[in-house]
Design an enzyme around this catalytic site. Sequence first.
Site, PDB file in Angstrom:
ATOM      1  N   HIS A   1       0.847  -1.199   0.000  1.00 32.87           N
ATOM      2  CA  HIS A   1       0.000   0.000   0.000  1.00 32.87           C
ATOM      3  C   HIS A   1       0.877   1.242   0.000  1.00 32.87           C
ATOM      4  CE1 HIS A   1       0.636  -1.584   4.041  1.00 32.87           C
ATOM      5  NE2 HIS A   1       0.718  -0.339   4.456  1.00 32.87           N
TER       6      HIS A   1
ATOM      7  N   HIS B   1       1.142   4.997   1.115  1.00 33.47           N
ATOM      8  CA  HIS B   1       0.563   5.988   2.029  1.00 33.47           C
ATOM      9  C   HIS B   1       0.568   7.347   1.337  1.00 33.47           C
ATOM     10  CE1 HIS B   1       0.770   3.777   5.976  1.00 33.47           C
ATOM     11  NE2 HIS B   1       1.652   3.060   5.298  1.00 33.47           N
TER      12      HIS B   1
HETATM   13  P1  5GP Z   1       1.939  -0.066   7.276  1.00 32.07           P
HETATM   14  O1  5GP Z   1       2.466   0.135   8.663  1.00 32.07           O
HETATM   15  O2  5GP Z   1       1.718  -1.530   6.962  1.00 32.07           O
HETATM   16  O3  5GP Z   1       2.711   0.657   6.221  1.00 32.07           O
HETATM   17  O4  5GP Z   1       0.523   0.633   7.261  1.00 32.07           O
HETATM   18  C1  5GP Z   1      -0.656  -0.016   7.598  1.00 32.07           C
HETATM   19  C2  5GP Z   1      -1.696   1.064   7.793  1.00 32.07           C
HETATM   20  O5  5GP Z   1      -2.963   0.442   7.824  1.00 32.07           O
HETATM   21  C3  5GP Z   1      -1.539   1.814   9.123  1.00 32.07           C
HETATM   22  O6  5GP Z   1      -1.301   3.203   8.854  1.00 32.07           O
HETATM   23  C4  5GP Z   1      -2.857   1.577   9.854  1.00 32.07           C
HETATM   24  O7  5GP Z   1      -3.317   2.731  10.493  1.00 32.07           O
HETATM   25  C5  5GP Z   1      -3.795   1.129   8.758  1.00 32.07           C
HETATM   26  N1  5GP Z   1      -4.799   0.169   9.171  1.00 32.07           N
HETATM   27  C6  5GP Z   1      -4.617  -0.896  10.007  1.00 32.07           C
HETATM   28  N2  5GP Z   1      -5.775  -1.580  10.137  1.00 32.07           N
HETATM   29  C7  5GP Z   1      -6.699  -0.931   9.365  1.00 32.07           C
HETATM   30  C8  5GP Z   1      -8.080  -1.172   9.098  1.00 32.07           C
HETATM   31  O8  5GP Z   1      -8.706  -2.121   9.582  1.00 32.07           O
HETATM   32  N3  5GP Z   1      -8.702  -0.305   8.249  1.00 32.07           N
HETATM   33  C9  5GP Z   1      -8.039   0.759   7.685  1.00 32.07           C
HETATM   34  N4  5GP Z   1      -8.741   1.557   6.888  1.00 32.07           N
HETATM   35  N5  5GP Z   1      -6.743   1.018   7.923  1.00 32.07           N
HETATM   36  C10 5GP Z   1      -6.076   0.172   8.746  1.00 32.07           C
END
Ligand code: 5GP
Length: 139
Positions: free
Chosen positions: A100, A102
């Site tokens: 993903h 950001h």
């Molecule tokens: P990462 O740390 O993997 O780059 O980012 C994962 C992102 O997913 C985090 O910023 C977190 O806030 C978001 N996130 C985690 N669980 C959920 C969810 O159930 N729904 C949504 N919309 N975002 C989520």
Amino acid sequence: MTENCLFCKIISGEIPSNRIYEDDAVYAFLDIYPASEGHTLVTPKKHFSTFTDMNAEDVALLFEAARKVTAAVEKAFSAEGSNVGINNGEVAGQEVPHVHVHVIPRKKGDGGRGIKSIVWTETDTTNLEEVAKKIRNVL
Ligand code: 5GP
Ligand code: ZN
């Protein structure tokens, strides 16, 4: 769709999300714990764990969608810029193993910093050509 993948479940609609954008290859939705108002996640619909697992076509589709979403997020929140990036792998802070991008809108005076504030390690910069060669050798 990969079983037990949170973002595959969001993309399929099994888990609800606040949809921002969707096309055949990409789904974008609001981050549930936003770093700033409008923080959006842009994901390929196909499951890839990390950015480096992706192929050229899917990367192109993902980043063109990320560009569109970034422009919209900035406009919607009168943001002056944004941070657009991927935590690639657990060691880099990736918590959800489905790629993903950001998109985090930024405003003057918000107290945030740039990409080098994520990590800063002292390295030898006296022979950058050696460093470049090391990378070129494995490309
Ligand atoms: P990462 O740390 O993997 O780059 O980012 C994962 C992102 O997913 C985090 O910023 C977190 O806030 C978001 N996130 C985690 N669980 C959920 C969810 O159930 N729904 C949504 N919309 N975002 C989520
Ligand atoms: Zn997935």
